[in-house]
Design a protein around this motif. Structure first.
Motif, PDB file in Angstrom:
ATOM      1  N   PHE A   1     -48.740  90.341 107.799  1.00  0.00           N
ATOM      2  CA  PHE A   1     -49.628  90.766 108.877  1.00  0.00           C
ATOM      3  C   PHE A   1     -51.047  90.949 108.345  1.00  0.00           C
ATOM      4  CE2 PHE A   1     -50.217  93.131 113.008  1.00  0.00           C
ATOM      5  CZ  PHE A   1     -49.658  92.145 113.792  1.00  0.00           C
TER       6      PHE A   1
ATOM      7  N   VAL B   1     -38.695 107.514 124.252  1.00  0.00           N
ATOM      8  CA  VAL B   1     -37.608 106.522 124.175  1.00  0.00           C
ATOM      9  C   VAL B   1     -36.274 107.138 124.603  1.00  0.00           C
ATOM     10  CG1 VAL B   1     -36.226 105.142 122.544  1.00  0.00           C
ATOM     11  CG2 VAL B   1     -38.723 105.062 122.439  1.00  0.00           C
TER      12      VAL B   1
ATOM     13  N   ALA C   1     -48.403  97.664 120.122  1.00  0.00           N
ATOM     14  CA  ALA C   1     -48.919  97.604 118.753  1.00  0.00           C
ATOM     15  C   ALA C   1     -50.450  97.633 118.789  1.00  0.00           C
ATOM     16  CB  ALA C   1     -48.429  96.337 118.072  1.00  0.00           C
TER      17      ALA C   1
ATOM     18  N   GLY D   1     -43.937  95.580 118.363  1.00  0.00           N
ATOM     19  CA  GLY D   1     -44.276  96.172 117.073  1.00  0.00           C
ATOM     20  C   GLY D   1     -43.458  95.523 115.975  1.00  0.00           C
TER      21      GLY D   1
ATOM     22  N   GLU E   1     -51.077 104.731 117.712  1.00  0.00           N
ATOM     23  CA  GLU E   1     -51.976 105.846 117.370  1.00  0.00           C
ATOM     24  C   GLU E   1     -53.314 105.331 116.830  1.00  0.00           C
ATOM     25  OE1 GLU E   1     -49.071 106.924 114.404  1.00  0.00           O
ATOM     26  OE2 GLU E   1     -50.625 107.165 112.914  1.00  0.00           O
TER      27      GLU E   1
ATOM     28  N   ASP F   1     -40.887 108.640 120.147  1.00  0.00           N
ATOM     29  CA  ASP F   1     -39.433 108.819 120.102  1.00  0.00           C
ATOM     30  C   ASP F   1     -38.955 109.691 121.267  1.00  0.00           C
ATOM     31  OD1 ASP F   1     -36.861 108.548 118.651  1.00  0.00           O
ATOM     32  OD2 ASP F   1     -37.052 110.735 118.585  1.00  0.00           O
TER      33      ASP F   1
HETATM   34  P1  NDP Z   1     -45.139  99.501 114.482  1.00  0.00           P
HETATM   35  O1  NDP Z   1     -43.754  99.015 114.618  1.00  0.00           O
HETATM   36  O2  NDP Z   1     -45.514 100.337 113.344  1.00  0.00           O
HETATM   37  O3  NDP Z   1     -45.588 100.304 115.785  1.00  0.00           O
HETATM   38  C1  NDP Z   1     -45.469  99.762 117.082  1.00  0.00           C
HETATM   39  C2  NDP Z   1     -45.525 100.864 118.101  1.00  0.00           C
HETATM   40  O4  NDP Z   1     -44.359 101.662 117.972  1.00  0.00           O
HETATM   41  C3  NDP Z   1     -46.720 101.817 117.924  1.00  0.00           C
HETATM   42  O5  NDP Z   1     -47.189 102.225 119.188  1.00  0.00           O
HETATM   43  C4  NDP Z   1     -46.077 102.974 117.197  1.00  0.00           C
HETATM   44  O6  NDP Z   1     -46.772 104.174 117.358  1.00  0.00           O
HETATM   45  C5  NDP Z   1     -44.724 103.034 117.876  1.00  0.00           C
HETATM   46  N1  NDP Z   1     -43.705 103.750 117.127  1.00  0.00           N
HETATM   47  C6  NDP Z   1     -43.615 103.964 115.808  1.00  0.00           C
HETATM   48  N2  NDP Z   1     -42.502 104.678 115.510  1.00  0.00           N
HETATM   49  C7  NDP Z   1     -41.883 104.928 116.682  1.00  0.00           C
HETATM   50  C8  NDP Z   1     -40.695 105.614 117.043  1.00  0.00           C
HETATM   51  N3  NDP Z   1     -39.916 106.206 116.137  1.00  0.00           N
HETATM   52  N4  NDP Z   1     -40.351 105.668 118.351  1.00  0.00           N
HETATM   53  C9  NDP Z   1     -41.117 105.095 119.282  1.00  0.00           C
HETATM   54  N5  NDP Z   1     -42.262 104.414 119.007  1.00  0.00           N
HETATM   55  C10 NDP Z   1     -42.639 104.329 117.716  1.00  0.00           C
HETATM   56  O7  NDP Z   1     -46.006  98.159 114.554  1.00  0.00           O
HETATM   57  P2  NDP Z   1     -47.564  98.007 114.368  1.00  0.00           P
HETATM   58  O8  NDP Z   1     -48.278  98.854 115.364  1.00  0.00           O
HETATM   59  O9  NDP Z   1     -47.858  98.142 112.931  1.00  0.00           O
HETATM   60  O10 NDP Z   1     -47.784  96.486 114.840  1.00  0.00           O
HETATM   61  C11 NDP Z   1     -47.632  95.407 114.004  1.00  0.00           C
HETATM   62  C12 NDP Z   1     -46.309  94.718 114.267  1.00  0.00           C
HETATM   63  O11 NDP Z   1     -46.220  94.332 115.629  1.00  0.00           O
HETATM   64  C13 NDP Z   1     -46.140  93.449 113.474  1.00  0.00           C
HETATM   65  O12 NDP Z   1     -44.847  93.424 112.933  1.00  0.00           O
HETATM   66  C14 NDP Z   1     -46.286  92.359 114.507  1.00  0.00           C
HETATM   67  O13 NDP Z   1     -45.643  91.162 114.193  1.00  0.00           O
HETATM   68  C15 NDP Z   1     -45.725  93.000 115.732  1.00  0.00           C
HETATM   69  N6  NDP Z   1     -46.245  92.344 116.927  1.00  0.00           N
HETATM   70  C16 NDP Z   1     -45.401  91.575 117.675  1.00  0.00           C
HETATM   71  C17 NDP Z   1     -45.873  90.899 118.770  1.00  0.00           C
HETATM   72  C18 NDP Z   1     -44.958  90.094 119.629  1.00  0.00           C
HETATM   73  O14 NDP Z   1     -45.311  89.886 120.781  1.00  0.00           O
HETATM   74  N7  NDP Z   1     -43.816  89.641 119.145  1.00  0.00           N
HETATM   75  C19 NDP Z   1     -47.280  90.943 119.157  1.00  0.00           C
HETATM   76  C20 NDP Z   1     -48.082  91.809 118.310  1.00  0.00           C
HETATM   77  C21 NDP Z   1     -47.562  92.465 117.221  1.00  0.00           C
HETATM   78  P3  NDP Z   1     -47.718 104.704 116.157  1.00  0.00           P
HETATM   79  O15 NDP Z   1     -48.777 103.682 115.975  1.00  0.00           O
HETATM   80  O16 NDP Z   1     -48.227 105.972 116.682  1.00  0.00           O
HETATM   81  O17 NDP Z   1     -46.823 104.852 114.952  1.00  0.00           O
END
Ligand code: NDP
Length: 495
Positions: free
Chosen positions: A390, A219, A153, A231, A181, A216
């Motif tokens: 968030f 994955v 994230a 994320g 991204e 994706d």
């Molecule tokens: P997202 O879920 O939007 O994205 C997380 C990652 O997944 C990014 O690298 C994103 O890429 C990627 N991603 C998005 N769509 C896909 C897909 N279809 N297949 C594979 N990868 C994909 O989360 P955020 O980046 O907005 O982060 C915030 C979230 O993360 C919050 O909910 C927060 O609570 C959580 N978080 C949890 C933590 C924990 O340890 N439990 C720690 C820190 C954050 P791209 O950006 O390119 O879309």
């Protein structure tokens, strides 16, 4: 275009553009302006990265290294991160807008992950089973999985990477990181240090681009053995489904709606600081944000007064200044999402006692700033109490007694963390036992360590990162049976 920093991906030990040459802009959240160009990888690049990681796992120097040699490489990497901590922290601040005060500390701490897991590399021991079978020697080996994928994230890219990469490499796997991204720059800078440390090509790769494109594709790539994701709950669920279609191992670190519970016997000065650090530190952009503040009814009003007194003095502005306390929100979609939740809370009837919208202070310039916001009179059933914002938005919820506090605390779909403020040790222990959360902090908040397991209950995740437990999720167990008998008994009967 001259002022843009132009990054390349790191695949198979080479710096490369996306196969089709496409790039996208990375923005500085403080200025709202782009500053770097990042390769926009797609399926073909995912394939290159997965093949490179698989090749490095199966051939070349990496699988031949002794465990202590892998450990030595990880410790060397740790030293290089420590050397460049300050420089990378500044790049991160420019890219994700977090405070330099927080990022510099985080970058100085990250080497510990590589020292710790480097130290564990040669302590992965199997067992000799005292088998019940006659004339049989039986033992187990823990073996790496193969090419592992880490998806991170944007809030703490290199910390979240360390949670995954340290144990993955210590266990002998190879690795691909797909950073968000919005914040790819620091992971690409980090890859330079991996190269300098002397890891064989393909052991660590960075594949940049959008989640729904290269993310994706990685994955579901057949060469990828495991996906470690940090994320949102929504994307995590999707990644889990996609990985399940190929029976891949998955760990998920997802969102939260963590309760920070203050009892009437708490040291209120400390609890006020704990409530602030739970929600306004990192501009609330932390998975463990204490976004629900549960206050005992006896101290509710005085606590809110003290909270307002402290929160209203928070210094906003340029995150690269050491004395800034609240920085911008990292991404435009997140900025809109936070502002939208503020309107939702108002519409639900919560009372806004601080902030409540965009920050229009001169020191915030054109950045994506939201005023630190506090709502009182929140009912736990409201969306503002149930859904992860968030951002710097706090919901204050009163309670009458311990049972009610516990009921409210647990009555959400998440279970990442919880805070308890009390001077009564029996109450502290009882709450720690009954709270449905992967981490419980008593009289403190937001403490993490490389040596302490971290992860979620309920929809906050699957599996644990950090600590000795983490390394097992990058290993598979093989049982070996060696017969010491001189001949094979009846071949038609199971032994
Ligand atoms: P997202 O879920 O939007 O994205 C997380 C990652 O997944 C990014 O690298 C994103 O890429 C990627 N991603 C998005 N769509 C896909 C897909 N279809 N297949 C594979 N990868 C994909 O989360 P955020 O980046 O907005 O982060 C915030 C979230 O993360 C919050 O909910 C927060 O609570 C959580 N978080 C949890 C933590 C924990 O340890 N439990 C720690 C820190 C954050 P791209 O950006 O390119 O879309």
């Amino acid at each position: 275009m001259a002022e843009f920093v132009r990054y390349k991906m790191f695949i198979g030990g080479k710096w490369t553009d996306a196969a089709d040459g496409e790039v996208f802009e990375s923005f500085n959240p403080f200025t709202g302006k782009p500053w770097a160009l990042i390769p926009r990888g797609k399926a073909e690049d995912a394939n290159r990265a997965a093949e490179a990681a698989h090749t490095a796992f199966t051939t070349g120097d990496w699988p031949k290294l002794k465990a202590f040699q892998r450990g030595a490489l990880l410790r060397k990497l740790a030293d290089l991160i420590a050397r460049d901590a300050e420089r990378i922290a500044h790049i991160e601040v420019r890219d994700n807008g977090k405070l330099i005060a927080e990022m510099a500390g985080q970058l100085r701490y990250i080497p510990q992950w590589y020292h710790y897991f480097g130290g564990l590399a040669d302590k992965i021991e199997g067992a000799v089973i005292p088998t019940d079978k006659a004339e049989m020697f039986n033992f187990t080996r823990h073996e790496p999985l193969g090419a592992c994928l880490g998806i991170t994230a944007w809030n703490s890219p290199l910390l979240l990477l360390a949670y995954k990469l340290g144990p993955a490499l210590a266990a002998g796997n190879t690795f691909i990181c797909k950073p968000s991204e919005f914040t790819s720059a620091s992971t690409l800078e980090f890859a330079k240090l991996v190269e300098e440390a002397g890891f064989p090509p393909g052991v660590f790769n960075v594949a940049t681009g959008f989640g729904n494109e290269i993310g994706d594709a990685l994955v579901v790539h057949p060469r990828i053995a495991k996906v470690a994701f940090t994320g949102s709950e929504r994307t995590g669920t999707k990644v889990y489904e996609r990985a399940a279609s190929q029976l891949k191992r998955v760990t998920l670190e997802l969102g939260g709606k963590s309760p920070n519970i203050v009892f009437d016997d708490a040291d209120l000065d400390n609890a006020v600081k704990g409530a602030i650090s739970g929600i306004f530190a990192a501009t609330g952009q932390t998975c463990v944000a204490g976004s629900r503040l549960l206050l005992h009814e006896k101290i509710h009003n005085q606590f809110v007064d003290r909270l307002l007194a402290l929160a209203s003095t928070a210094k906003m502005g340029d995150p690269s200044h050491m004395d800034t306390q609240v920085g911008p929100v990292t991404t435009p979609p997140q900025y809109e999402k936070v502002l939208n939740y503020i309107e939702i809370a108002k519409g639900e009837g919560a009372t806004c006692v601080l902030g409540g919208g965009r920050a229009k202070r001169p020191e915030c310039g054109d950045g994506w700033f939201v005023e630190p916001t506090i709502f009182t009179g929140v009912d736990n059933k409201m969306r503002i109490a149930q859904e992860e914002v968030f951002g710097p938005v706090l919901s204050v919820i009163p309670f009458r007694d311990d049972d009610e506090a516990l009921h409210i605390a647990n009555d959400v779909m998440y279970g990442l963390a919880a805070g308890v403020w009390t001077q009564n040790i029996r109450r502290a222990l009882a709450m720690s036992e009954r709270l449905q959360a992967g981490t419980v902090w008593v009289n403190t908040y937001r403490a993490i360590s490389y040596m302490t397991p971290f992860g979620g209950y309920k929809r906050s995740g699957l599996g644990r990162e950090n600590g000795q437990e983490a390394i097992m999720s990058y290993l598979q167990t093989k049982a070996v049976w060696i017969s010491t008998a001189t001949d094979v008994p009846n071949p038609f009967v199971m032994r």
